[in-house]
Design an enzyme around this catalytic site. Structure first.
Site, PDB file in Angstrom:
ATOM      1  N   HIS A 188      32.720  51.236  46.266  1.00 35.05           N
ATOM      2  CA  HIS A 188      31.016  52.312  46.354  1.00 35.05           C
ATOM      3  C   HIS A 188      30.532  51.490  47.185  1.00 35.05           C
ATOM      4  O   HIS A 188      30.415  50.929  47.899  1.00 35.05           O
ATOM      5  CB  HIS A 188      30.683  51.881  45.212  1.00 35.05           C
ATOM      6  CG  HIS A 188      30.783  50.121  44.657  1.00 35.05           C
ATOM      7  ND1 HIS A 188      29.365  49.249  44.851  1.00 35.05           N
ATOM      8  CD2 HIS A 188      31.724  49.096  44.512  1.00 35.05           C
ATOM      9  CE1 HIS A 188      29.754  47.781  44.400  1.00 35.05           C
ATOM     10  NE2 HIS A 188      31.304  48.584  44.454  1.00 35.05           N
ATOM     11  N   ASP A 240      34.047  38.026  39.292  1.00 36.67           N
ATOM     12  CA  ASP A 240      33.389  39.489  39.926  1.00 36.67           C
ATOM     13  C   ASP A 240      31.832  39.149  39.521  1.00 36.67           C
ATOM     14  O   ASP A 240      31.449  39.898  38.815  1.00 36.67           O
ATOM     15  CB  ASP A 240      33.780  40.093  39.050  1.00 36.67           C
ATOM     16  CG  ASP A 240      33.069  41.915  40.214  1.00 36.67           C
ATOM     17  OD1 ASP A 240      31.853  41.930  41.195  1.00 36.67           O
ATOM     18  OD2 ASP A 240      33.677  43.079  39.517  1.00 36.67           O
ATOM     19  N   ASP A 271      28.178  42.076  46.659  1.00 37.22           N
ATOM     20  CA  ASP A 271      28.550  42.343  45.520  1.00 37.22           C
ATOM     21  C   ASP A 271      30.419  41.670  45.449  1.00 37.22           C
ATOM     22  O   ASP A 271      30.896  41.878  46.691  1.00 37.22           O
ATOM     23  CB  ASP A 271      29.059  43.954  44.667  1.00 37.22           C
ATOM     24  CG  ASP A 271      29.650  44.030  43.924  1.00 37.22           C
ATOM     25  OD1 ASP A 271      30.618  43.664  43.090  1.00 37.22           O
ATOM     26  OD2 ASP A 271      29.966  45.037  43.638  1.00 37.22           O
ATOM     27  N   GLU A 275      36.787  47.480  47.009  1.00 35.93           N
ATOM     28  CA  GLU A 275      37.255  46.414  46.298  1.00 35.93           C
ATOM     29  C   GLU A 275      38.703  46.914  44.801  1.00 35.93           C
ATOM     30  O   GLU A 275      38.924  47.019  44.568  1.00 35.93           O
ATOM     31  CB  GLU A 275      36.710  46.204  44.708  1.00 35.93           C
ATOM     32  CG  GLU A 275      35.816  47.883  44.331  1.00 35.93           C
ATOM     33  CD  GLU A 275      34.774  46.747  43.166  1.00 35.93           C
ATOM     34  OE1 GLU A 275      35.125  45.841  42.590  1.00 35.93           O
ATOM     35  OE2 GLU A 275      33.910  47.915  42.639  1.00 35.93           O
ATOM     36  N   HIS A 279      26.118  49.069  42.734  1.00 39.23           N
ATOM     37  CA  HIS A 279      26.267  51.167  42.940  1.00 39.23           C
ATOM     38  C   HIS A 279      25.051  51.546  43.256  1.00 39.23           C
ATOM     39  O   HIS A 279      25.139  52.271  42.883  1.00 39.23           O
ATOM     40  CB  HIS A 279      27.083  51.272  40.976  1.00 39.23           C
ATOM     41  CG  HIS A 279      27.873  50.600  41.372  1.00 39.23           C
ATOM     42  ND1 HIS A 279      28.396  49.679  39.758  1.00 39.23           N
ATOM     43  CD2 HIS A 279      29.068  49.231  41.943  1.00 39.23           C
ATOM     44  CE1 HIS A 279      29.453  49.283  39.572  1.00 39.23           C
ATOM     45  NE2 HIS A 279      29.496  48.346  40.288  1.00 39.23           N
ATOM     46  N   HIS A 314      35.995  45.535  32.595  1.00 42.47           N
ATOM     47  CA  HIS A 314      34.467  44.961  32.381  1.00 42.47           C
ATOM     48  C   HIS A 314      34.494  44.002  31.309  1.00 42.47           C
ATOM     49  O   HIS A 314      33.100  43.732  30.637  1.00 42.47           O
ATOM     50  CB  HIS A 314      33.686  46.116  32.217  1.00 42.47           C
ATOM     51  CG  HIS A 314      33.155  47.433  33.261  1.00 42.47           C
ATOM     52  ND1 HIS A 314      32.889  48.590  32.710  1.00 42.47           N
ATOM     53  CD2 HIS A 314      33.429  47.377  34.550  1.00 42.47           C
ATOM     54  CE1 HIS A 314      32.821  49.247  33.794  1.00 42.47           C
ATOM     55  NE2 HIS A 314      33.087  48.569  34.575  1.00 42.47           N
ATOM     56  N   TYR A 326      45.975  45.288  38.063  1.00 44.99           N
ATOM     57  CA  TYR A 326      46.278  44.241  36.541  1.00 44.99           C
ATOM     58  C   TYR A 326      47.523  44.885  35.944  1.00 44.99           C
ATOM     59  O   TYR A 326      48.222  46.422  35.853  1.00 44.99           O
ATOM     60  CB  TYR A 326      44.966  45.319  36.218  1.00 44.99           C
ATOM     61  CG  TYR A 326      44.037  45.386  36.522  1.00 44.99           C
ATOM     62  CD1 TYR A 326      42.829  44.650  37.045  1.00 44.99           C
ATOM     63  CD2 TYR A 326      43.233  46.200  37.831  1.00 44.99           C
ATOM     64  CE1 TYR A 326      41.321  44.027  37.485  1.00 44.99           C
ATOM     65  CE2 TYR A 326      42.855  46.887  38.259  1.00 44.99           C
ATOM     66  CZ  TYR A 326      41.588  44.991  38.357  1.00 44.99           C
ATOM     67  OH  TYR A 326      40.785  45.422  39.120  1.00 44.99           O
ATOM     68  N   ASP A 347       8.170  39.511  20.263  1.00 41.12           N
ATOM     69  CA  ASP A 347       7.135  39.864  20.996  1.00 41.12           C
ATOM     70  C   ASP A 347       8.125  39.287  22.444  1.00 41.12           C
ATOM     71  O   ASP A 347       6.849  38.234  23.307  1.00 41.12           O
ATOM     72  CB  ASP A 347       5.996  39.583  20.671  1.00 41.12           C
ATOM     73  CG  ASP A 347       6.712  37.542  19.647  1.00 41.12           C
ATOM     74  OD1 ASP A 347       7.611  37.037  20.557  1.00 41.12           O
ATOM     75  OD2 ASP A 347       5.485  36.750  20.081  1.00 41.12           O
ATOM     76  N   HIS A 400      40.773  52.131  38.717  1.00 39.55           N
ATOM     77  CA  HIS A 400      39.294  52.254  39.304  1.00 39.55           C
ATOM     78  C   HIS A 400      39.106  53.133  40.249  1.00 39.55           C
ATOM     79  O   HIS A 400      40.203  52.919  41.254  1.00 39.55           O
ATOM     80  CB  HIS A 400      38.890  51.426  38.443  1.00 39.55           C
ATOM     81  CG  HIS A 400      38.732  49.727  39.135  1.00 39.55           C
ATOM     82  ND1 HIS A 400      38.653  49.706  40.960  1.00 39.55           N
ATOM     83  CD2 HIS A 400      39.338  48.607  39.005  1.00 39.55           C
ATOM     84  CE1 HIS A 400      38.996  48.052  41.276  1.00 39.55           C
ATOM     85  NE2 HIS A 400      39.155  47.869  40.073  1.00 39.55           N
ATOM     86  N   ARG A 439      41.965  41.311  41.930  1.00 40.51           N
ATOM     87  CA  ARG A 439      40.855  42.361  42.449  1.00 40.51           C
ATOM     88  C   ARG A 439      40.216  41.540  43.743  1.00 40.51           C
ATOM     89  O   ARG A 439      40.090  40.085  43.072  1.00 40.51           O
ATOM     90  CB  ARG A 439      39.865  43.099  41.363  1.00 40.51           C
ATOM     91  CG  ARG A 439      38.606  43.831  42.550  1.00 40.51           C
ATOM     92  CD  ARG A 439      38.158  44.792  41.305  1.00 40.51           C
ATOM     93  NE  ARG A 439      37.346  43.549  40.238  1.00 40.51           N
ATOM     94  CZ  ARG A 439      37.343  43.399  38.775  1.00 40.51           C
ATOM     95  NH1 ARG A 439      38.425  44.237  38.483  1.00 40.51           N
ATOM     96  NH2 ARG A 439      36.568  42.519  38.217  1.00 40.51           N
ATOM     97  N   GLU A 472      37.073  41.654  46.044  1.00 41.22           N
ATOM     98  CA  GLU A 472      36.274  42.590  46.869  1.00 41.22           C
ATOM     99  C   GLU A 472      35.189  41.880  48.115  1.00 41.22           C
ATOM    100  O   GLU A 472      35.056  40.393  47.425  1.00 41.22           O
ATOM    101  CB  GLU A 472      35.638  43.228  45.790  1.00 41.22           C
ATOM    102  CG  GLU A 472      33.648  43.860  45.780  1.00 41.22           C
ATOM    103  CD  GLU A 472      33.436  44.741  45.347  1.00 41.22           C
ATOM    104  OE1 GLU A 472      32.902  43.466  43.718  1.00 41.22           O
ATOM    105  OE2 GLU A 472      32.666  45.101  44.812  1.00 41.22           O
TER     106      GLU A 472
END
Ligand SMILES: [Mn+2]
Length: 442
Positions: free
Chosen positions: A349, A255, A266, A380, A356, A238, A384, A33, A345, A402, A404
């Protein structure tokens, strides 16, 4: 509130005739609940600024006459004792500048009356099935009795979300200021994280620190699931476990971005756990940084996200050729798609109410959308070298980078909204050496 009226008018101006339905988000059960914290549907928020669940915005246009209505859940006094105070309907009507406010409970009587004045129904055609089925049910009944009653019934259900997405793509002044506010929260959080993180600390505690600061000064928290990754975890794009120990000599990647009044930031930064880049870490960090800076440098009206992405990739490949990771020319590497082993990737974006943001990258003729002043994008590029990756060069294994930033497209070029967040090797090393105390409690 004027801006919401103006947006609704603009949306209505895109249709000849019809009735538009935009539902709010609903509360979602977390367990038994208890519910997840509520986040309003972005399209609904964009058109109303109204943050209540279980609501439905209805806009209509027939014979040049426009109406703006909303259905809201009316709380009774018992409910108010348990959850929250309701807002009375007159206040909603006045604040949101609506033609009419209805109680959600009257929906089944009111909606058919509205539908029978229209030929076209506009909605998120691929969204909420329950709403779609409900409306189809009403229309079916209207169709059955139309001959004897002599009214209309809708004959077309049309997707409206791309029209809203196109509007959302160009940010007005208030929207940009909210993104800037979200970024200022992110900046403080990233600075604090660089100061706090170190060997023996846990990713989890760094994530908690970030999220604490994302809620400072009225921030609503993280705009998306934070990635706080040490060492080889960087190479899981991710990564969301955020629960491992940070180890001396490794890089770490964060990130994470704050949300403010519905608007996202972002931001990604990569830095050494111990605060000092090793020579090998410098090598690959410099390649990613140059790639990102070159890509950002070309942002101006008329350019496409494809162009920006391609620039990031070609400069990255140049850097990797210099490090002897690739042989041949940039063109050879692009041709052979080898870069996808290390940078799989897209680089760009849209950014806005959604991290996004929903504007398509291609128009209806499959042409890439051209950048225009007022658009906000994230850039970004990432590089890797997974520990277990069969292509990863031995000496760089377990490293990843990375970087960004969030960029506003302006009339003559662009503005880097995330500029104050350390990004050069020197600035990062300085930020890592800071004392955490003043950064958290100013
Ligand atoms: Mn991003």
């Amino acid at each position: 509130m004027e801006r919401f009226v103006e947006r609704r008018k603009r949306l209505l101006s895109t249709i000849e005739e019809g009735i538009i339905f935009i539902p709010s988000e609903e509360l979602k059960i977390r367990s038994n609940d208890t519910q997840y914290p509520f986040r309003q549907n972005s399209n609904f928020l964009y058109l109303t600024g109204f943050t209540e669940p279980n609501s439905l915005l209805v806009l209509s246009k027939a014979k040049g006459l426009e109406a703006m209505m909303i259905f809201v859940h009316k709380r009774d006094s018992i409910e108010e004792m348990w959850t929250a105070k309701g807002i009375d309907q007159d206040t909603i009507k006045e604040n949101l500048r609506l033609t009419e406010v209805y109680d959600t409970e009257t929906m089944d009587e009111v909606v058919p009356e509205l539908l029978k004045k229209h030929c076209n129904v506009y909605l998120d055609l691929y969204g909420d099935d329950a709403l779609m089925n409900k409306l189809r049910g009403h229309c079916r009944k209207l169709k059955r009795v139309r001959k004897t009653k002599g009214h209309k019934y809708p004959q077309a259900f049309i997707d409206i979300v791309d029209e809203i997405a196109k509007m959302r793509a160009i940010k007005d002044g208030t929207e940009v200021s909210r993104i800037k506010k979200a970024i200022s929260l992110s900046k403080r959080a990233h600075l604090a994280a660089m100061a706090y993180a170190g060997p023996g600390r846990n990713e989890h505690d760094v994530a908690a620190l970030l999220e604490f600061l994302f809620k400072a000064e009225g921030g609503s928290g993280p705009a998306y699931a934070s990635v706080v990754a040490g060492g080889d975890n960087i190479n899981t794009l991710h990564y969301s476990e955020n629960d491992k120990l940070l180890i001396d000599g490794q890089l770490m990647l964060i990130d994470a971005g704050a949300e403010f009044d519905g608007y996202a930031s972002d931001v990604t930064r990569t830095f050494p756990v111990n605060g000092k880049f090793s020579d090998l870490q410098r090598d690959i960090y410099s390649v990613a940084l140059k790639s990102q800076e070159s890509a950002i440098a070309m942002i101006r009206p008329g350019v496409t996200l494809h162009d920006v992405h391609n620039k990031a990739m070609s400069v990255m490949i140049e850097g990797l050729i210099e490090l002897d990771i690739f042989g041949g020319t940039v063109e050879d590497v692009i041709e052979s798609k080898q870069i996808l082993h290390f940078s799989p990737h897209r680089t760009c974006h849209w950014l806005g109410l959604d991290v996004h943001d929903v504007n398509p990258h291609l128009d209806h003729f499959d042409n890439p959308v051209l950048l225009e002043p007022g658009m906000v994008i994230a850039v970004e590029p990432g590089l890797y070298f997974p520990k277990s990756g069969k292509y990863s060069p031995t000496k760089y294994r377990g490293m990843g980078v990375r970087i960004e930033d969030n960029i506003l497209v302006t009339k003559d070029g662009h503005k880097i909204l995330t500029k104050g967040i350390p990004k050069t090797i020197d600035d990062i090393e300085r930020a890592c050496a800071e004392e955490i105390q003043e950064l958290v409690i100013p």
